[in-house]
Each structure stands twice: as structure tokens, then as C-alpha cells.
Design an enzyme around this catalytic site. Structure first.
Site, mmCIF file in Angstrom:
data_model
loop_
_atom_site.group_PDB
_atom_site.id
_atom_site.type_symbol
_atom_site.label_atom_id
_atom_site.label_comp_id
_atom_site.label_asym_id
_atom_site.label_seq_id
_atom_site.Cartn_x
_atom_site.Cartn_y
_atom_site.Cartn_z
ATOM 1 N N SER A 1 0.657 -1.158 0.145
ATOM 2 C CA SER A 1 -0.120 0.184 -0.137
ATOM 3 C C SER A 1 0.754 1.206 0.064
ATOM 4 O O SER A 1 0.400 2.423 -0.346
ATOM 5 C CB SER A 1 -1.102 0.058 1.262
ATOM 6 O OG SER A 1 -0.288 0.021 2.339
ATOM 7 N N ASP B 1 -3.582 7.987 8.252
ATOM 8 C CA ASP B 1 -4.573 7.154 8.645
ATOM 9 C C ASP B 1 -4.101 6.115 9.973
ATOM 10 O O ASP B 1 -4.956 5.105 10.237
ATOM 11 C CB ASP B 1 -5.477 6.366 7.544
ATOM 12 C CG ASP B 1 -4.531 5.303 6.943
ATOM 13 O OD1 ASP B 1 -3.131 5.476 7.254
ATOM 14 O OD2 ASP B 1 -4.965 4.882 5.906
ATOM 15 N N HIS C 1 -0.763 4.850 7.011
ATOM 16 C CA HIS C 1 -0.112 5.485 5.756
ATOM 17 C C HIS C 1 0.196 6.940 6.094
ATOM 18 O O HIS C 1 -0.490 7.611 6.913
ATOM 19 C CB HIS C 1 -0.975 5.338 4.571
ATOM 20 C CG HIS C 1 -1.586 3.792 4.376
ATOM 21 N ND1 HIS C 1 -2.944 3.335 4.999
ATOM 22 C CD2 HIS C 1 -0.738 2.802 3.807
ATOM 23 C CE1 HIS C 1 -2.680 1.965 4.348
ATOM 24 N NE2 HIS C 1 -1.617 1.805 3.887
#
Ligand SMILES: *[C@@H]1O[C@H](CO)[C@@H](O)[C@H](O)[C@H]1NC(C)=O
Ligand SMILES: *[C@@H]1O[C@H](CO)[C@@H](O)[C@H](O)[C@H]1NC(C)=O
Ligand SMILES: *[C@@H]1O[C@H](CO)[C@@H](O)[C@H](O)[C@H]1NC(C)=O
Ligand SMILES: *[C@@H]1O[C@H](CO)[C@@H](O)[C@H](O)[C@H]1NC(C)=O
Length: 382
Positions: free
Chosen positions: A40, A344, A347
Site C-alpha cells: 500500500s 490514517d 499510511h
């Protein structure tokens, strides 16, 4: 052929130059394409295409809408592409609005280096582990090359990579954080420690496989300080478990050990893959420096989360809602994401990604210390 030319140029320079020859003295590589592999941290929409699309408020800062990224805006790989004068990378898994003329992105959120045996629904583990990403790359290369050669008109070629660009492309690898997370979840310390060489070896195998397919220029990010992710820090830690930056020391120690082994392995790969230019980038140090200097660099405390609600034992992740005693809690974003490092809890924000990208792009966290624009040059003349 290219390498031979470079050596000749380098030899001339080394005679003429008083200082040690640095890659910066060489011409830039003029990369026409980038291929990226990862999780990610560099997923530009693969996970969103394959599974659930990223929802609001992700993407709000730069794209003005969710753009398949786990951030309010751009990721480090986006800044890398921009720095090289290239468009943002289209995800391989995306079938909508893509162009692969300048490369492709095989990264998917939740991906690990080693294939995992866990159920995805439980821990968000992606089935697109690095070996699968390599198989996808192979298929991508074979099929786009076929189509490119078949296409009679340039019009049909314009979204396809030029066949000759593959060997001169930049191959970026940024993966390992989820192998760390899986290790913490599933293994005790000694088991995890014992599995480390195999994790590193599987990353090396991916590099070797890409090399066998003609890739030559590699830019390899090590894994970040996972123990500094604010989401971890909201789970009742004792002060003696934290390091000077307030990060969970035991987790960071594993990341540091992984990175130590990875760096050794990359150095060894340089002798095994004589025609490759391999840059090892200390992403850990770059991120850790930012976290340590948060205030000084104009950010709020690095443990603060822009998007998400985490209090006591209640965790509502970014963009989600929860009913609590009859009241709805919506975890929306903070007023000014550019003041936060963590988007978040897991990230990074666009602002943090920009800072990190600016600091790694010029080579100051790299071995060899060449700017990314010069990553095709090998440090063989030191
Ligand atoms: C998953 O299971 C297979 C077969 O039992 C095993 O060989 C492999 O090492 C396991 N993978 C991980 C990451 O534990
Ligand atoms: C870790 O797990 C292994 C295998 O289950 C076990 O043999 C070992 O005793 C464990 N070590 C510790 C320190 O708990
Ligand atoms: C929700 O209600 C319970 C029981 O009345 C109470 O103990 C708890 O503190 C409340 N939680 C919040 C966040 O208000
Ligand atoms: C690289 O860029 C960063 C950020 O602008 C700067 O602080 C650093 O001094 C630069 N390093 C080199 C070696 O140019």
C-alpha cells in the site's frame, strides 16, 4: 552495450576529475518508464481495482476524489514519477483509463514478499505477493510486446510500452512492511528472527527474476519504522517499550534487522548480477528522521493521526462509521492534512510523502549515493 559506453566515459572522467568520480558527473539516465512492485505504500490503485475501492476522504488533497491510494494525496512513487518527468503509474490490475507507455505498477495494498497462508478477510493480507507481482510483470511484458509488434499504426501503440524501453526502465521495489506485520501477528520472536533470511532471499529472487527478464536498473527501498505507525501506539504501550522517538522499539528492531540483511543481500546481488545497477535506499532512516523532526519541519506530533478515531478501546478507521451509545462516529479527516505525518495511522499523508520523496530522490539516503535520475550508473569506479 550501454554499460561499456558508461565505463569509457567514466574512465575519461576519472582521469580528468580531481575529485573522486561521482555519478552526478555522468549524464542523467533519462528514464522513459518505471515499473513498481510493492504494497500500500506505493499502491496507486491496484487494490482498489481488484477489491474494494478506496473511499473518501482519501485523495482529497491532491486528486479531489478517492484515487486508489491510501493517503490524502500522492505517494512517494507518484513524486518519483513526477521527478522523472513521467505520468503517475497506472496499476496493472486496473482496466479503466490506464496507459502503460511509461511503465506499470504491480503494487497492491496488503502485499507481502512471501506468499501468506492467512485468510485475507481477517488481516487484509493481499494474495498479490511479490512472486505473483513478478509473474504479472512477465505476462505484462510478453503481451504488451506482442501487441506492440502487431500494431501497424502508432495510434494503437500509444498506450503500450515501447519494447526497447523495458531494459532501460527503472525498477522500483518497496515491500516488506506486511511481512513484518505478519511476523508480529503469527510468530514468536525467535521464529520470526529465523524466518528473516528467507524473506530477504525471496526479495532477492524477485530481483534476479526481473534481471533474467532483462531488467537492469533497480531502486530498492528498505522497510520503514513500522513501530512508529501511530495506529500501533494507540494500543496501550508501556513507556519502557518505546524508544526515544516514542516508537515501539521491539517492532523497529525487527525492521532494522530486516534492513541490515536486505542491504547485505543487495551488495551481494551486485556481484551476482554484474550488469545490474542496484541502489539500496534507506527509507527507514528517511522516515525516522522526519518523525524525529516533526515539529521542526512544521508538522504536529508524529503520533497524531489525521483521519481516524482512536480513543480508549474504540478504533474507527479513516472513512468508516460506528454507532456508539446511539451516536454515530464518523472518522473523517483533520482540518489541515498538510500538518500531519500520518494520514490514517498506517499510511503517510501527501505532505509527509513529499518530504520523504524530496529527501530520497537526491540520493542522500542511498547506497550508492546517486540521485534517482542517475540510478543507471554503477559505482564500480570508487
Ligand atoms: C505457508 O504454508 C506452506 C505449506 O505449509 C509453507 O511451506 C510456507 O512456508 C507457509 N508460508 C508462510 C509465509 O508461512
Ligand atoms: C517459539 O515457537 C517455537 C515453535 O512453536 C517454540 O518451539 C519455541 O519454544 C517458542 N519460543 C519462545 C521463546 O516462546
Ligand atoms: C457508552 O455507554 C456505556 C454504558 O452506559 C458507558 O460505560 C461508556 O462510557 C459509553 N461510551 C462512550 C464513548 O460514551
Ligand atoms: C537532498 O535534499 C534534501 C531535501 O531538499 C536536502 O535536505 C539534502 O541536503 C539534500 N542532500 C544532498 C546530498 O543533496
Amino acid at each position: 552495450m550501454e554499460m561499456v559506453k558508461v565505463s569509457v566515459v567514466a574512465l575519461i572522467l576519472s582521469v580528468l576529475s580531481v575529485q573522486t568520480v561521482e555519478g552526478k558527473d555522468f549524464p542523467p539516465c533519462n528514464f522513459r518508464s518505471v515499473y513498481n512492485f510493492g504494497d500500500s505504500n506505493s499502491d496507486t490503485g491496484g487494490g482498489s481495482a481488484a477489491f474494494y475501492p478506496a473511499g473518501p476522504p482519501s485523495g482529497e488533497t491532491f486528486f479531489g476524489r478517492p484515487a486508489g491510494r491510501g493517503s490524502d494525496g500522492r505517494l512517494i512513487i507518484d513524486f518519483i514519477a513526477e521527478h522523472l518527468g513521467l505520468p503517475h503509474l497506472s496499476p496493472y490490475l486496473d482496466s479503466i483509463g490506464t496507459s502503460y507507455r511509461h511503465g506499470a505498477n504491480f503494487a497492491v495494498g496488503g502485499s507481502t514478499i512471501r506468499p501468506q497462508n492467512e485468510s485475507m478477510s481477517l488481516n487484509g493480507v493481499s494474495p498479490f505477493s511479490l512472486n505473483i507481482q513478478f509473474i504479472q510483470y512477465n505476462q505484462f511484458k510478453a503481451r504488451t510486446s506482442y501487441l506492440y509488434n502487431q500494431a501497424k499504426k502508432n495510434y494503437y501503440r500509444k498506450h503500450l510500452p515501447r519494447t526497447q524501453d523495458f531494459s532501460q526502465a527503472l525498477y522500483v521495489i518497496d515491500i516488506g512492511q506486511n511481512d513484518m506485520a505478519a511476523g508480529f501477528r503469527l510468530k514468536n520472536d525467535s521464529e520470526f528472527q529465523a524466518s528473516m533470511p528467507d524473506i530477504v532471499e525471496q526479495l532477492a529472487e524477485a530481483v534476479q527474476n526481473l534481471y533474467d527478464q532483462g531488467a537492469r536498473i533497480f531502486w530498492i527501498h528498505n522497510t520503514g519504522p513500522i513501530g512508529c505507525l501511530p495506529v500501533t501506539l494507540h494500543y496501550h504501550l508501556k513507556p519502557d517499550e518505546l524508544d526515544k522517538q516514542g516508537c515501539l522499539k521491539s517492532q523497529n528492531d525487527f525492521a532494522v534487522e530486516f534492513n541490515r540483511q536486505l542491504k547485505d543481500r543487495v551488495i551481494k546481488l551486485r556481484t551476482e548480477l554484474p550488469d545490474a545497477a542496484l541502489t539500496y535506499v534507506d527509507m527507514y532512516a528517511a522516515k525516522y528522521e522526519l518523525i524525529g523532526k516533526a515539529k521542526q519541519q512544521g508538522f504536529v506530533d508524529a503520533a497524531e493521526i489525521c483521519c481516524g478515531f482512536h480513543e480508549d478501546d474504540i478504533h474507527v478507521y479513516c472513512g468508516n462509521k460506528m454507532q456508539l451509545n446511539g451516536t454515530e462516529i464518523y472518522a473523517g479527516s483533520c482540518e489541515d492534512p498538510s500538518k500531519y505525518i500520518s494520514w490514517d495511522g498506517v499510511h503517510y499523508t501527501e505532505a509527509a510523502n513529499h518530504w520523504i520523496a524530496n529527501h530520497i530522490i537526491n540520493g542522500s539516503f542511498s547506497d550508492p549515493p546517486l540521485p534517482i535520475t542517475h540510478a543507471c550508473h554503477k559505482p564500480s569506479l570508487e
